[in-house]
Design an enzyme around this catalytic site. Structure first.
Site, PDB file in Angstrom:
ATOM      1  N   ASP A  51      38.086  34.908  74.622  1.00  0.00           N
ATOM      2  CA  ASP A  51      37.443  35.302  73.374  1.00  0.00           C
ATOM      3  C   ASP A  51      36.967  36.732  73.576  1.00  0.00           C
ATOM      4  O   ASP A  51      36.725  37.156  74.700  1.00  0.00           O
ATOM      5  CB  ASP A  51      36.259  34.367  73.096  1.00  0.00           C
ATOM      6  CG  ASP A  51      35.428  34.833  71.923  1.00  0.00           C
ATOM      7  OD1 ASP A  51      36.002  35.082  70.865  1.00  0.00           O
ATOM      8  OD2 ASP A  51      34.198  34.956  72.094  1.00  0.00           O
ATOM      9  N   ASP A  69      32.811  28.443  70.382  1.00  0.00           N
ATOM     10  CA  ASP A  69      34.126  28.202  70.977  1.00  0.00           C
ATOM     11  C   ASP A  69      34.306  26.764  71.466  1.00  0.00           C
ATOM     12  O   ASP A  69      35.221  26.479  72.232  1.00  0.00           O
ATOM     13  CB  ASP A  69      34.344  29.154  72.170  1.00  0.00           C
ATOM     14  CG  ASP A  69      34.446  30.600  71.729  1.00  0.00           C
ATOM     15  OD1 ASP A  69      35.149  30.855  70.740  1.00  0.00           O
ATOM     16  OD2 ASP A  69      33.826  31.464  72.367  1.00  0.00           O
TER      17      ASP A  69
END
Length: 619
Positions: free
Chosen positions: A316, A515
């Protein structure tokens, strides 16, 4: 040494002395047998008892049964010194194993020390010392210098340096003052702090970490599971082979029964699988313990083994490769709309806790009246729709405004950052460019990952393609997937999983805030900045307890080294034992050789396993 280990050492020394005395005394017949039975009983009574208990519970084939059968058989054939010596060396090996496991547990025990014993709570104008589990959210606690912070909370008064080494492996203290969030488990080094409790003990950081560490050993690696399955079939097989070795040679050759029985007993001594049963789990236990000292929490040996096979690492962007500190770097609109654009964007994002929203409010830099904002509706991955001063406002991505039927100027895909477009009613006001800074340690960490054998790195981001490619170019990342919604990240990970096939594992590294689905779907989910993040500790398989990205290649290195040590022990122990068993079957090895081979292999395998505890610090 603990008390049990000291007792075992005392028994070994007493038994060894009695064995020497029995060997020196000129005794014959029953007296000689009695003289050797005394040291045998001193050193072997617990093994015999556990073998009998195993038989009673239907768990016959274990190492206690093998040792009992071999030594009792040796006594039955008149090999008294050999019987005592086998049991003596077996107990020496057990003592060494116990000591090695104890050393390994010390690294875990250091983490377990973070559990606070009490909390000083302000009640009725006085301080009351109570169990942390009795403190409620909203109560105020006082932490003096030298005390451990018992519960998560916000500092109300005082400034102090905080020792977070037990949680993060970071030796440098962190400063905390009024308004700062502090977490349980840290040590207050200097000033007195008044802290408002934000979580009950069961939900606190320290409670979650303790639960994680305590349950790590239950999630076994495939190598550990292999050893468990192997021992289940291996032990009955060697007992059957020993019976065949004792019975067949006298029936098929001139060999006498005593010699064949001695060979069978030596075969049993050498076949004891203790070197494998202890050293392989100890390798993973040591690896998990060594990692924990560096602030890397691994939830089980299975995740450590999977991390060792990492071939694709997916990142990410925001908060993982970047610092997560956003600021408005460019405003694009007509001069007369600049003030309206900044104020409207700040009002639209007034109630959002997203870092981008904070950047917009900071760019406006003036007080905002919450009563001006109504009907706030967040669109995941797109932006915000709200009503400001009675007029509908859209603030977010190009897609959000285009879905509402608005026409925007030329594409902003070339801008190096996140673009927030703002519209009031049906009128487009303009856009703001928001940029984030890469972590200073990120380029070196990515380079170190490649050096560890990672073949492919991928960046997933909701930012524009140009922003993603700019970050990837600076960091040396192989592939970029941009303008992704949270659900799109799961699809991209699914695609990457299918592309990599069975070879290697896919690791996803995120900040642990939004996430969770991707962390759960990857072969190994790693949460950055896990300190104080509930989502990180819950969803990830590995938690890096601070924001230091250099811990990532260190985690891979620890995992690969641990798996290599476990495999070395498997190959070494099986190879030596197989060779010695063949020598015994052929009549070239005595019971003395068997004892040295069995204990020697166990000691060397355990010494090798203990190397997993020694972990270099992240560079």
């Amino acid at each position: 040494m603990d008390r049990r280990q000291k007792r075992t050492l005392a028994r070994i020394l007493i038994s060894a002395a009695l064995l020497i005395l029995a060997a020196l005394l000129p005794l014959e017949g029953p007296l000689r047998l009695a003289a050797f039975l005394v040291p045998y009983a001193v050193i072997g009574h617990d093994v015999l008892w556990e073998a009998l208990e195993g038989i009673a519970h239907g768990q016959v084939f274990d190492e206690n049964f093998l040792m009992a059968l071999a030594t009792v058989g040796a006594i039955g054939t008149g090999e008294y010194p050999e019987a005592v010596f086998v049991m003596l060396f077996y107990q020496v090996g057990e003592l060494f194993q116990s000591y090695a496991v104890g050393k390994s547990r010390q690294s875990i025990a250091a983490l377990m020390d973070i559990r606070p014993d009490w909390a000083n709570v302000e009640r009725d104008g006085a301080l009351a010392q109570v169990d942390p589990e009795e403190v409620a959210v909203g109560e105020v606690i006082v932490v003096r210098p030298g005390e451990r912070i018992p519960l998560d909370g916000e500092v109300l008064e005082g400034t102090s340096a905080m020792d977070t080494a037990a949680l993060t492996g970071e030796s440098l203290p962190r400063t905390a003052g009024p308004g700062d969030e502090v977490i349980s488990g840290c040590v207050n080094l200097s000033g007195v702090l008044r802290i408002r409790v934000s979580k009950v003990f069961g939900d606190s950081t320290v409670a979650k970490i303790l639960d994680l560490v305590e349950n790590a050993s239950s999630k076994k690696a495939r190598a550990e599971q292999f050893i468990t399955r192997f021992a289940r079939y291996y032990t009955p097989a060697v007992v059957l082979a020993a019976v065949v070795l004792a019975v067949l040679p006298p029936l098929l050759s001139p060999m006498d029964w005593r010699e064949s029985l001695n060979r069978a007993l030596t075969f049993l001594v050498i076949s004891c699988p203790c070197a494998l049963v202890i050293s392989v789990p100890l390798s993973f236990f040591g690896g998990i313990g060594g990692a924990s000292r560096q602030g890397i929490l691994v939830k089980g040996g299975n995740y450590l083994e999977a991390l060792a096979k990492a071939r694709v690492v997916v990142f990410d962007k925001t908060g993982t490769l970047t610092q997560g500190v956003f600021r408005v770097t460019e405003v694009r609109c007509s001069p007369e709309d600049r003030t309206a654009l900044l104020e409207t964007a700040a009002l639209a994002e007034l109630h959002s806790s997203h870092p981008i929203a904070r950047a917009l409010r900071e760019a406006w830099g003036k007080p905002l009246d919450p009563s001006r904002v109504r009907e706030v509706e967040e669109r995941s991955g797109r932006g915000v729709r709200s009503v400001v001063d009675g007029t509908a406002v859209l603030a977010g991505s190009r897609r959000l405004l285009e879905e509402a039927g608005l026409t925007l100027p030329a594409d902003d895909g070339a801008l190096p950052g996140t673009v927030v477009h703002v519209a009031v009613g049906n009128r487009y006001l303009g856009c703001l460019l928001i940029s984030d800074q890469l972590r200073p340690e990120a380029p070196k960490a990515l380079s170190a990952l490649k050096a560890e054998g990672v073949e492919k790195t991928v960046l997933l981001t909701g930012d524009s393609l140009s922003a993603g490619e700019a970050a990837a170019k600076e960091l040396g990342i192989d592939q970029v997937c941009a303008q992704l919604l949270p659900g799109d990240k799961v699809e991209q990970v699914e695609r990457l999983l299918s592309e990599k096939g069975r070879r290697g594992k896919l690791v996803y590294v995120g900040d642990g805030i939004n996430d969770t689905p991707v962390l759960s779907r990857a072969d190994v989910g790693i949460a950055m900045g896990g300190i104080g993040s509930d989502a990180a500790i819950e969803a990830a398989d590995v938690v890096l307890m601070d924001d230091d990205l250099s811990k990532l290649p260190l985690a891979v290195s620890i995992a690969r080294r641990t798996l290599a040590i476990a495999k070395q022990n498997i190959v070494f122990a099986l190879g030596v034992k197989l060779g010695m068993l063949l020598l015994v079957a052929a009549g070239f090895a005595s019971m003395w050789m068997g004892v040295f081979a069995d204990v020697g292999v166990a000691v060397l395998a355990i010494l090798n396993a203990m190397r997993a505890l020694k972990v270099p610090k992240a560079s």
